[in-house]
Scaffold this motif. Sequence first.
Motif, PDB file in Angstrom:
ATOM      1  N   ALA A  17       9.022  -6.576   6.956  1.00 23.85           N
ATOM      2  CA  ALA A  17       8.728  -8.010   6.839  1.00 23.85           C
ATOM      3  C   ALA A  17       8.682  -8.431   5.373  1.00 23.85           C
ATOM      4  CB  ALA A  17       7.396  -8.324   7.525  1.00 23.85           C
ATOM      5  N   LEU A  20      12.074  -8.335   3.647  1.00 19.69           N
ATOM      6  CA  LEU A  20      13.073  -9.315   4.089  1.00 19.69           C
ATOM      7  C   LEU A  20      13.003 -10.588   3.254  1.00 19.69           C
ATOM      8  CD1 LEU A  20      13.087  -8.995   7.988  1.00 19.69           C
ATOM      9  CD2 LEU A  20      15.024  -8.643   6.447  1.00 19.69           C
ATOM     10  N   LEU A  25      19.922 -14.493   5.499  1.00 19.69           N
ATOM     11  CA  LEU A  25      20.327 -14.439   6.903  1.00 19.69           C
ATOM     12  C   LEU A  25      21.664 -15.173   7.032  1.00 19.69           C
ATOM     13  CD1 LEU A  25      19.459 -13.695   9.877  1.00 19.69           C
ATOM     14  CD2 LEU A  25      18.691 -16.078  10.048  1.00 19.69           C
ATOM     15  N   ILE A  38      15.669 -16.011   3.322  1.00 15.38           N
ATOM     16  CA  ILE A  38      14.450 -15.826   4.097  1.00 15.38           C
ATOM     17  C   ILE A  38      13.240 -16.014   3.185  1.00 15.38           C
ATOM     18  CG2 ILE A  38      13.104 -14.189   5.470  1.00 15.38           C
ATOM     19  CD1 ILE A  38      15.815 -12.853   6.224  1.00 15.38           C
ATOM     20  N   VAL A  41       8.104 -14.985   6.980  1.00 14.78           N
ATOM     21  CA  VAL A  41       8.260 -14.118   8.160  1.00 14.78           C
ATOM     22  C   VAL A  41       6.885 -13.737   8.708  1.00 14.78           C
ATOM     23  CG1 VAL A  41      10.427 -13.091   7.323  1.00 14.78           C
ATOM     24  CG2 VAL A  41       8.228 -12.005   6.771  1.00 14.78           C
ATOM     25  N   ASN A  85      13.739 -13.018  16.142  1.00 13.74           N
ATOM     26  CA  ASN A  85      13.056 -11.856  15.564  1.00 13.74           C
ATOM     27  C   ASN A  85      14.083 -10.783  15.284  1.00 13.74           C
ATOM     28  OD1 ASN A  85       9.812 -11.947  16.569  1.00 13.74           O
ATOM     29  ND2 ASN A  85      11.235 -13.117  17.806  1.00 13.74           N
ATOM     30  N   ILE A  99      11.433 -14.494  12.097  1.00 17.68           N
ATOM     31  CA  ILE A  99      11.937 -15.244  10.942  1.00 17.68           C
ATOM     32  C   ILE A  99      11.424 -16.674  11.077  1.00 17.68           C
ATOM     33  CG2 ILE A  99      13.972 -15.926   9.625  1.00 17.68           C
ATOM     34  CD1 ILE A  99      13.564 -12.888   9.894  1.00 17.68           C
ATOM     35  N   ARG A 100      10.538 -17.084  10.173  1.00 16.80           N
ATOM     36  CA  ARG A 100       9.879 -18.391  10.297  1.00 16.80           C
ATOM     37  C   ARG A 100      10.491 -19.510   9.463  1.00 16.80           C
ATOM     38  NH1 ARG A 100       5.486 -19.677  12.935  1.00 16.80           N
ATOM     39  NH2 ARG A 100       5.552 -21.519  11.632  1.00 16.80           N
ATOM     40  N   LEU A 102      13.739 -20.537   6.330  1.00 15.05           N
ATOM     41  CA  LEU A 102      14.837 -20.224   5.415  1.00 15.05           C
ATOM     42  C   LEU A 102      15.000 -21.359   4.420  1.00 15.05           C
ATOM     43  CD1 LEU A 102      17.657 -19.368   8.024  1.00 15.05           C
ATOM     44  CD2 LEU A 102      16.099 -17.724   6.951  1.00 15.05           C
ATOM     45  N   PRO A 127      10.572 -21.720  12.714  1.00 17.58           N
ATOM     46  CA  PRO A 127      11.315 -20.746  13.505  1.00 17.58           C
ATOM     47  C   PRO A 127      12.292 -21.355  14.506  1.00 17.58           C
ATOM     48  CG  PRO A 127       9.009 -20.828  14.174  1.00 17.58           C
ATOM     49  CD  PRO A 127       9.126 -21.615  12.913  1.00 17.58           C
ATOM     50  N   VAL A 154      21.814  -9.670   8.098  1.00 17.15           N
ATOM     51  CA  VAL A 154      21.080  -9.932   6.862  1.00 17.15           C
ATOM     52  C   VAL A 154      21.779  -9.267   5.685  1.00 17.15           C
ATOM     53  CG1 VAL A 154      18.878  -9.657   5.648  1.00 17.15           C
ATOM     54  CG2 VAL A 154      18.898 -10.020   8.126  1.00 17.15           C
ATOM     55  N   TYR A 187       5.088 -14.737   2.943  1.00 12.96           N
ATOM     56  CA  TYR A 187       5.943 -15.823   2.482  1.00 12.96           C
ATOM     57  C   TYR A 187       6.015 -15.832   0.967  1.00 12.96           C
ATOM     58  CZ  TYR A 187       1.350 -18.147   2.092  1.00 12.96           C
ATOM     59  OH  TYR A 187       0.034 -18.458   1.804  1.00 12.96           O
TER      60      TYR A 187
END
Length: 205
Positions: A17, A20, A25, A38, A41, A85, A99-100, A102, A127, A154, A187
């Motif tokens: 997490a 990432l 993405l 990203i 998350v 996810n 993934i919340r 971008l 998301p 990714v 984040y």
Amino acid sequence: MTRFFRDFFARNTLYVARDLLGQVLVRWLDGERLSGRIVEVEAYIGEDDLASHARFGRTGRNEAMYGPPGHAYVYQIYGLHHCLNIVTEPEGFPAAVLIRALEPLEGLERMRERRGVVDPLLLTSGPARLCQAMGIDRRLDKADMCAPDAVLFVEADMPIPDEQVATGPRVGVQGDQQARTVPWRFYIRDHPYVSRRPRPTGDVR
DNA sequence: GGATCGATCGGCT
DNA sequence: GCCGATCGATCCG
């Protein structure tokens, strides 16, 4: 740009997490490349995590979480939204990274059409918003994001130093005190594209 | 800015 | 029969 191999996702979910953040993405949709960095998350780890869809064991919906790492787990919520996810940990252990948010990078016009809004801050910050912007739905559930011909994957891009990584409780989690408060949301600090949804106070007085 | 509420339906304890 | 890892509209201050 280099894509991540499966062993990247096979690791401890909290490391995946965190790592990432800053990566990109990518979604190929009708011959067009859409992408976003990203910036937010959340980790969902094991059947003991009472906020996870795996908390009641293996079911039809959450099956992807029990499968091999590096695959997508896409589910529908509230009858109208989708969330993406990426499955983590060795196969058999149910865990994933949601993934919340971008920062949109490529294909903004296409995203605007799909979202029905112009403001870039409203395209992929959330998301369900990012799924709508990129055309991600249940058809991509269990899709292998490490396959050479993947339409969703990714790319390694920009590592984020520890000073710029913030953590906190997961958004939208109710019920169990532990599940509500464990800091498994990651984040990029002060990043404008992080979703700002207020969370219900987990305070007990 | 914050609080509240309706939408909408597949999966399930 | 109930509920949700959300979003957007609306109302209030």
